[in-house]
Design a protein around this motif. Structure first.
Motif, PDB file in Angstrom:
ATOM      1  N   SER A   1      37.319  21.775  42.584  1.00  0.00           N
ATOM      2  CA  SER A   1      38.357  21.499  43.532  1.00  0.00           C
ATOM      3  C   SER A   1      39.088  22.867  44.029  1.00  0.00           C
ATOM      4  O   SER A   1      39.730  23.481  43.198  1.00  0.00           O
ATOM      5  N   GLN A   2      38.822  23.382  45.235  1.00  0.00           N
ATOM      6  CA  GLN A   2      39.228  24.589  45.766  1.00  0.00           C
ATOM      7  C   GLN A   2      40.917  24.583  45.858  1.00  0.00           C
ATOM      8  O   GLN A   2      41.339  25.545  45.378  1.00  0.00           O
ATOM      9  N   SER A   3      41.120  23.440  45.958  1.00  0.00           N
ATOM     10  CA  SER A   3      43.091  23.334  45.996  1.00  0.00           C
ATOM     11  C   SER A   3      43.407  23.642  44.625  1.00  0.00           C
ATOM     12  O   SER A   3      44.337  24.242  44.625  1.00  0.00           O
ATOM     13  N   LEU A   4      42.952  22.991  43.615  1.00  0.00           N
ATOM     14  CA  LEU A   4      43.207  23.044  42.347  1.00  0.00           C
ATOM     15  C   LEU A   4      43.085  24.811  41.753  1.00  0.00           C
ATOM     16  O   LEU A   4      43.746  25.269  41.160  1.00  0.00           O
ATOM     17  N   VAL A   5      42.020  25.138  42.083  1.00  0.00           N
ATOM     18  CA  VAL A   5      41.834  26.537  41.683  1.00  0.00           C
ATOM     19  C   VAL A   5      42.435  27.494  42.433  1.00  0.00           C
ATOM     20  O   VAL A   5      43.033  28.439  41.959  1.00  0.00           O
ATOM     21  N   ARG A   6      43.027  27.126  43.782  1.00  0.00           N
ATOM     22  CA  ARG A   6      43.867  28.122  44.370  1.00  0.00           C
ATOM     23  C   ARG A   6      45.308  28.038  43.732  1.00  0.00           C
ATOM     24  O   ARG A   6      45.728  29.187  43.907  1.00  0.00           O
ATOM     25  N   GLN A   7      45.479  27.062  43.048  1.00  0.00           N
ATOM     26  CA  GLN A   7      46.883  26.958  42.385  1.00  0.00           C
ATOM     27  C   GLN A   7      46.759  27.703  41.200  1.00  0.00           C
ATOM     28  O   GLN A   7      48.032  28.267  40.741  1.00  0.00           O
ATOM     29  N   LEU A   8      45.718  27.940  40.533  1.00  0.00           N
ATOM     30  CA  LEU A   8      45.481  28.681  39.093  1.00  0.00           C
ATOM     31  C   LEU A   8      45.147  30.135  39.424  1.00  0.00           C
ATOM     32  O   LEU A   8      45.143  30.881  38.233  1.00  0.00           O
ATOM     33  N   LEU A   9      44.627  30.590  40.508  1.00  0.00           N
ATOM     34  CA  LEU A   9      44.093  31.954  40.522  1.00  0.00           C
ATOM     35  C   LEU A   9      45.114  32.738  41.447  1.00  0.00           C
ATOM     36  O   LEU A   9      45.588  32.109  42.668  1.00  0.00           O
ATOM     37  N   ASP A  10      45.338  34.065  41.195  1.00  0.00           N
ATOM     38  CA  ASP A  10      46.507  34.625  42.068  1.00  0.00           C
ATOM     39  C   ASP A  10      45.595  35.170  43.229  1.00  0.00           C
ATOM     40  O   ASP A  10      44.513  35.395  43.039  1.00  0.00           O
ATOM     41  N   PRO A  11      46.225  35.190  44.293  1.00  0.00           N
ATOM     42  CA  PRO A  11      45.603  35.769  45.608  1.00  0.00           C
ATOM     43  C   PRO A  11      44.978  37.169  45.407  1.00  0.00           C
ATOM     44  O   PRO A  11      43.989  37.467  46.011  1.00  0.00           O
TER      45      PRO A  11
ATOM     46  N   ALA B   1      57.946  29.778  39.701  1.00  0.00           N
ATOM     47  CA  ALA B   1      56.539  29.903  40.387  1.00  0.00           C
ATOM     48  C   ALA B   1      55.566  29.530  39.359  1.00  0.00           C
ATOM     49  O   ALA B   1      55.975  29.590  38.056  1.00  0.00           O
ATOM     50  N   GLU B   2      54.369  29.275  39.792  1.00  0.00           N
ATOM     51  CA  GLU B   2      53.300  28.831  38.766  1.00  0.00           C
ATOM     52  C   GLU B   2      52.610  30.185  38.183  1.00  0.00           C
ATOM     53  O   GLU B   2      52.537  30.915  38.968  1.00  0.00           O
ATOM     54  N   TRP B   3      52.118  29.929  37.183  1.00  0.00           N
ATOM     55  CA  TRP B   3      51.334  30.702  36.155  1.00  0.00           C
ATOM     56  C   TRP B   3      49.958  30.829  37.060  1.00  0.00           C
ATOM     57  O   TRP B   3      49.504  29.776  37.280  1.00  0.00           O
ATOM     58  N   GLN B   4      49.443  32.151  37.251  1.00  0.00           N
ATOM     59  CA  GLN B   4      48.297  32.298  37.853  1.00  0.00           C
ATOM     60  C   GLN B   4      47.349  33.336  37.283  1.00  0.00           C
ATOM     61  O   GLN B   4      47.990  34.390  36.814  1.00  0.00           O
ATOM     62  N   MET B   5      46.068  33.243  37.052  1.00  0.00           N
ATOM     63  CA  MET B   5      45.309  34.372  36.712  1.00  0.00           C
ATOM     64  C   MET B   5      45.140  35.232  37.713  1.00  0.00           C
ATOM     65  O   MET B   5      44.553  35.243  38.691  1.00  0.00           O
ATOM     66  N   TYR B   6      45.331  36.570  37.340  1.00  0.00           N
ATOM     67  CA  TYR B   6      45.532  37.715  38.061  1.00  0.00           C
ATOM     68  C   TYR B   6      44.172  38.448  37.813  1.00  0.00           C
ATOM     69  O   TYR B   6      43.451  39.213  38.581  1.00  0.00           O
TER      70      TYR B   6
END
Length: 126
Positions: free
Chosen positions: A26-36, A111-116
């Motif tokens: 799911s691109q939408s779920l991955v977008r929530q978890l990965l930092d831009p 803010a949400e935690w995201q993988m950087y």
């Protein structure tokens, strides 16, 4: 629980979600978890950007419901600074072992935690 325990726990939860085939598809779920600004150096040595990872993740190992899945072990984390957690652990998938390191960040309260950043290093079988 301490602030460090809470923040490390949130990063671990995010890391484990990224190993879930349903999330990986799911691109939408991955977008929530990965930092831009996400970057990965994979076990192959290849460097992946945020956009590249979004495009290929559904086709990578660990993404198919009936296929091989990541088996993480020895996952630990440390709070490096407020809003920045470093995780280390090992995985096995389809007989391939790797040592892994991830940086998770949260930019601002609420803010949400995201993988950087993520790096995987292949390691020999025991």
């Amino acid at each position: 629980m301490s602030r460090e325990t809470d923040e490390v726990g949130a990063a671990i939860a995010g890391e484990l979600r990224l190993m879930d085939p349903g999330v990986r598809m799911s691109q939408s779920l991955v977008r929530q978890l990965l930092d831009p600004h996400f970057v990965e150096v994979g076990a192959s040595g290849r460097r992946w950007t945020y956009e590249e990872m979004l495009a290929v993740l559904p086709d990578m190992d660990g993404s198919a419901e009936g296929g091989p899945r990541y088996e993480p072990s020895e996952m630990t984390g440390v709070l490096l600074a407020p809003g920045l957690v470093h995780l280390t652990y090992e995985t096995v998938i389809d007989g391939h072992r790797a040592r892994r390191s991830s940086l998770w960040r949260r930019q601002g309260a609420g803010a949400e935690w995201q993988m950087y950043y993520h790096q995987a290093t292949p390691c020999p079988r025991p």
